[in-house]
Scaffold this motif. Structure first.
Motif, PDB file in Angstrom:
ATOM      1  N   LYS A 195       0.845  -1.197   0.000  1.00 31.51           N
ATOM      2  CA  LYS A 195       0.000   0.000   0.000  1.00 31.51           C
ATOM      3  C   LYS A 195       0.881   1.249   0.000  1.00 31.51           C
ATOM      4  N   PRO A 196       0.453   2.364  -0.549  1.00 29.89           N
ATOM      5  CA  PRO A 196      -0.752   2.522  -1.351  1.00 29.89           C
ATOM      6  C   PRO A 196      -0.590   1.805  -2.695  1.00 29.89           C
ATOM      7  N   MET A 197      -1.685   1.194  -3.134  1.00 26.19           N
ATOM      8  CA  MET A 197      -1.658   0.398  -4.369  1.00 26.19           C
ATOM      9  C   MET A 197      -1.091   1.207  -5.541  1.00 26.19           C
ATOM     10  N   THR A 198      -1.571   2.439  -5.670  1.00 22.22           N
ATOM     11  CA  THR A 198      -1.037   3.359  -6.680  1.00 22.22           C
ATOM     12  C   THR A 198      -1.124   4.767  -6.095  1.00 22.22           C
ATOM     13  N   LEU A 199      -0.677   5.751  -6.845  1.00 25.37           N
ATOM     14  CA  LEU A 199      -0.761   7.137  -6.364  1.00 25.37           C
ATOM     15  C   LEU A 199      -1.908   7.910  -7.015  1.00 25.37           C
ATOM     16  N   ALA A 200      -2.643   7.268  -7.931  1.00 24.51           N
ATOM     17  CA  ALA A 200      -3.758   7.950  -8.587  1.00 24.51           C
ATOM     18  C   ALA A 200      -4.882   6.951  -8.835  1.00 24.51           C
ATOM     19  N   VAL A 247      -9.476   2.678  -1.477  1.00 19.26           N
ATOM     20  CA  VAL A 247      -8.569   3.406  -0.570  1.00 19.26           C
ATOM     21  C   VAL A 247      -7.840   4.520  -1.330  1.00 19.26           C
ATOM     22  N   VAL A 248      -7.388   4.219  -2.544  1.00 20.84           N
ATOM     23  CA  VAL A 248      -6.667   5.234  -3.333  1.00 20.84           C
ATOM     24  C   VAL A 248      -7.594   6.395  -3.679  1.00 20.84           C
ATOM     25  N   ARG A 249      -8.850   6.090  -4.015  1.00 20.42           N
ATOM     26  CA  ARG A 249      -9.814   7.157  -4.317  1.00 20.42           C
ATOM     27  C   ARG A 249      -9.996   8.085  -3.122  1.00 20.42           C
ATOM     28  N   ILE A 250     -10.067   7.485  -1.933  1.00 14.72           N
ATOM     29  CA  ILE A 250     -10.255   8.276  -0.717  1.00 14.72           C
ATOM     30  C   ILE A 250      -9.007   9.114  -0.429  1.00 14.72           C
ATOM     31  N   LEU A 251      -7.839   8.502  -0.573  1.00 11.31           N
ATOM     32  CA  LEU A 251      -6.596   9.242  -0.339  1.00 11.31           C
ATOM     33  C   LEU A 251      -6.448  10.391  -1.336  1.00 11.31           C
ATOM     34  N   ALA A 252      -6.851  10.141  -2.587  1.00 12.02           N
ATOM     35  CA  ALA A 252      -6.754  11.194  -3.604  1.00 12.02           C
ATOM     36  C   ALA A 252      -7.705  12.344  -3.265  1.00 12.02           C
ATOM     37  N   ALA A 284     -11.293  22.130   2.303  1.00  8.84           N
ATOM     38  CA  ALA A 284     -12.631  22.126   1.701  1.00  8.84           C
ATOM     39  C   ALA A 284     -13.091  20.681   1.472  1.00  8.84           C
ATOM     40  N   PRO A 285     -14.388  20.411   1.688  1.00 12.01           N
ATOM     41  CA  PRO A 285     -14.897  19.053   1.483  1.00 12.01           C
ATOM     42  C   PRO A 285     -14.753  18.640   0.018  1.00 12.01           C
ATOM     43  N   VAL A 286     -14.342  17.410  -0.199  1.00 11.06           N
ATOM     44  CA  VAL A 286     -14.164  16.892  -1.559  1.00 11.06           C
ATOM     45  C   VAL A 286     -14.969  15.605  -1.694  1.00 11.06           C
ATOM     46  N   THR A 287     -15.765  15.524  -2.735  1.00 12.29           N
ATOM     47  CA  THR A 287     -16.566  14.334  -2.990  1.00 12.29           C
ATOM     48  C   THR A 287     -15.663  13.212  -3.500  1.00 12.29           C
ATOM     49  N   VAL A 288     -15.882  12.007  -2.980  1.00 11.82           N
ATOM     50  CA  VAL A 288     -15.111  10.852  -3.431  1.00 11.82           C
ATOM     51  C   VAL A 288     -15.762  10.326  -4.701  1.00 11.82           C
ATOM     52  N   LYS A 289     -14.993  10.295  -5.759  1.00 12.21           N
ATOM     53  CA  LYS A 289     -15.547   9.845  -7.036  1.00 12.21           C
ATOM     54  C   LYS A 289     -15.471   8.337  -7.130  1.00 12.21           C
ATOM     55  N   GLY A 290     -16.661   7.722  -7.357  1.00  7.84           N
ATOM     56  CA  GLY A 290     -16.732   6.261  -7.435  1.00  7.84           C
ATOM     57  C   GLY A 290     -16.598   5.765  -8.857  1.00  7.84           C
TER      58      GLY A 290
END
Lengths: 343, 343
Positions: free
Chosen positions: A101-106, A321-326, A337-343
């Motif tokens: 981990k992290p699996m990737t950076l993006a 996990v990567v989406r959340i970290l990004a 600022a709040p950021v929406t997690v893109k699924g």
């Protein structure tokens, strides 16, 4: 004729540094595996491997790992920036992959890995170690059994004064652990993430971060990460409607405490005092296995490869996990600022 | 002829509930004060006061406090929603005022109190108790003396499973303490505030809150407030460039630990490892006074009234805290969006 198990999986470990050397040790030990190759850029590390495991091939070139048909599984413990490229090439070469981990950076890279793994029909697993920690297994069981009631929120602190990194910030270095645990325990993905942090030691490399994940149904996870703190702390507290559970990984033995404490809401009560009733109960320190989490993780990888089962921390989990970290990184850059997690 | 000190200040205490009864006890004891009146809406509480202090006048009507020329100082420990009206009327009647925290529930009200106090020339002090706590006095001294180096950030946890309030949320109930301490230690006002929280027990009454204050020069304060937690916790950690200080108010004796730990940045170093040098040093547990903080606070009020000095937690300080809490409340309502603190 003697009974024999299945052939051991022939494994290469890529990256034999601080953490990777534990993979080298583990895959050299595990019955279901045979360590056949170790790849690292630094010759002194390879010399150490050669001394401890004379039969294992060592190399500084990643191509050797990918091209060798004797290698069936690749364990990637290199720098995070290399994970994507190395995992992709291994999967494309038909190898099973356990990537740290992290699996990737993006997120885009993580999505690509999930796709390539599906196309190649190979196992892709991410080294979210804590999911295999007996204490987290116990916590998950307490949630799914209904013991904690409705899980309301968790908060965790992962603090250190030790190794200061210059290749990644505290969010990407420490964050995957707690994000993976929150997603696992709530069995959900957060909708919105906020993160506030500062870089005190090195310009641009955030060393203190506070992250909040907002899950559906008001569930919340708050994560405090720092490598500039007087206390070495690894503690997660889960508060549920019926019980509260604390996992303190710095405790040598009693790592989990279950508090039979809470506030009972009695909608039929006549007075406010009766409506909310604070309950102080016993504290239970449950006994559970003490097997090294890394052993359990590596064994799970071997089991999944052999049976074709989906790993607990598969590519889809790693992608989450990567989406959340990004999203947290973006919130950091937007100063909270709040950021929406893109699924 | 005998030497006599100045006449004691004639004090009325308004609100003799959970906390107010401590003011009753204290002002009945202090040499520089004479408790002359106690006002509360609940007769049984007044009966208790009457039994303990037969000479003290008791009343359920606030007008009695304001109108009585014998009352020189009014100590307001009523519900937060009444603070503004009661403090204003007392100041306008020419009385000195010690008002409990939060000073008011809106910045505009706090501004009005500061103005009225200036016009009336009376002392206005806010009961930010922690500023008078010997441990916080010690921490402040460690900052101003340069001992901790540059103060980078602090984080504090004020957690409980005890009294669940229905008249205010966790932010307004617990928050004034930690906000006041952060403003005091950094001697600055935050520019931006974020707050995330949830109401788990009662709809609309937030019981778990995470607040971040961003001060100029990258200083940061993070505050975790909850009355839904297995641990009773009151702990503040201040991380500076030279030292780290932990104040744990749940420790019976050794409430402060000073860690001579840190990361030295050596700009002249040739390698990265030399550039950042992690320093592990001694832990010092300093000895300091153990006087009850409330006694020190009340004594400070009496001293300021007598000498005309400005209290440490004067109206301006209280206004600062209310402005920050109001910004945090707005951020809470915006689900964590950063909110600028209006000065």
């Amino acid at each position: 004729m003697t009974m024999t198990g299945p052939e051991p999986l022939r494994v290469a470990v890529v990256g034999a540094g601080e953490w990777g050397k534990n993979h080298v040790r583990m895959f050299a030990q595990l019955k279901g595996a045979r360590l056949v190759m170790v790849c690292d850029l630094e010759e002194p590390r390879l010399a150490d491997v050669r001394a401890a495991h004379p039969d294992v091939r060592v190399t500084t070139r990643y191509e050797d790992v990918v091209r060798d048909p004797a290698v069936e599984g690749v364990v990637i413990a290199s720098f995070a920036a290399q994970h994507y490229d190395q995992a992709r090439r291994a999967l494309e070469a038909g190898k099973h992959v356990l990537v740290e981990k992290p699996m990737t950076l993006a997120p885009g890279e993580a999505e690509a890995l999930v796709r390539v793994a599906r196309q190649s029909g190979r196992c892709l697993m991410v080294g979210h170690l804590l999911l295999y920690h007996p204490a987290v297994v116990k916590m998950k069981h307490l949630v799914t059994s209904g013991d904690v009631g409705e899980p309301f929120y968790l908060y965790s602190q992962r603090l250190n004064l030790g190794r200061v990194r210059n290749d990644e910030n505290a969010l990407w270095s420490f964050g995957p652990h707690d994000v993976a645990v929150a997603v696992h325990l709530f069995d959900a993905e957060p909708e919105v993430v906020t993160a506030k942090g500062e870089a005190y030691l090195q310009p641009g490399i955030v060393d203190v971060v506070f992250v909040t994940l907002h899950f559906p149904q008001r569930k919340m996870a708050h994560i405090h990460l720092s490598w500039l703190d007087p206390h070495k702390t690894r503690r997660t507290t889960l508060v549920g409607s019926r019980k509260m559970v604390v996992f303190d990984d710095m405790e040598p033995n009693d790592k989990i405490r279950i508090y039979d404490k809470g506030v009972d809401v009695r909608p039929q009560a006549v007075s406010y005092e009766d409506y909310l009733h604070v309950r102080f109960g016993d504290i239970l320190i449950p006994h559970f296995g003490t097997t090294e989490p890394l052993r359990l993780e590596c064994q799970h990888f071997l089991d999944c490869v052999r049976t074709g089962a989906t790993p607990l921390s598969d590519g889809a989990h790693g992608l989450r996990v990567v989406r959340i970290l990004a999203a947290a990184q973006k919130s950091l850059e937007l100063d909270g600022a709040p950021v929406t997690v893109k699924g």
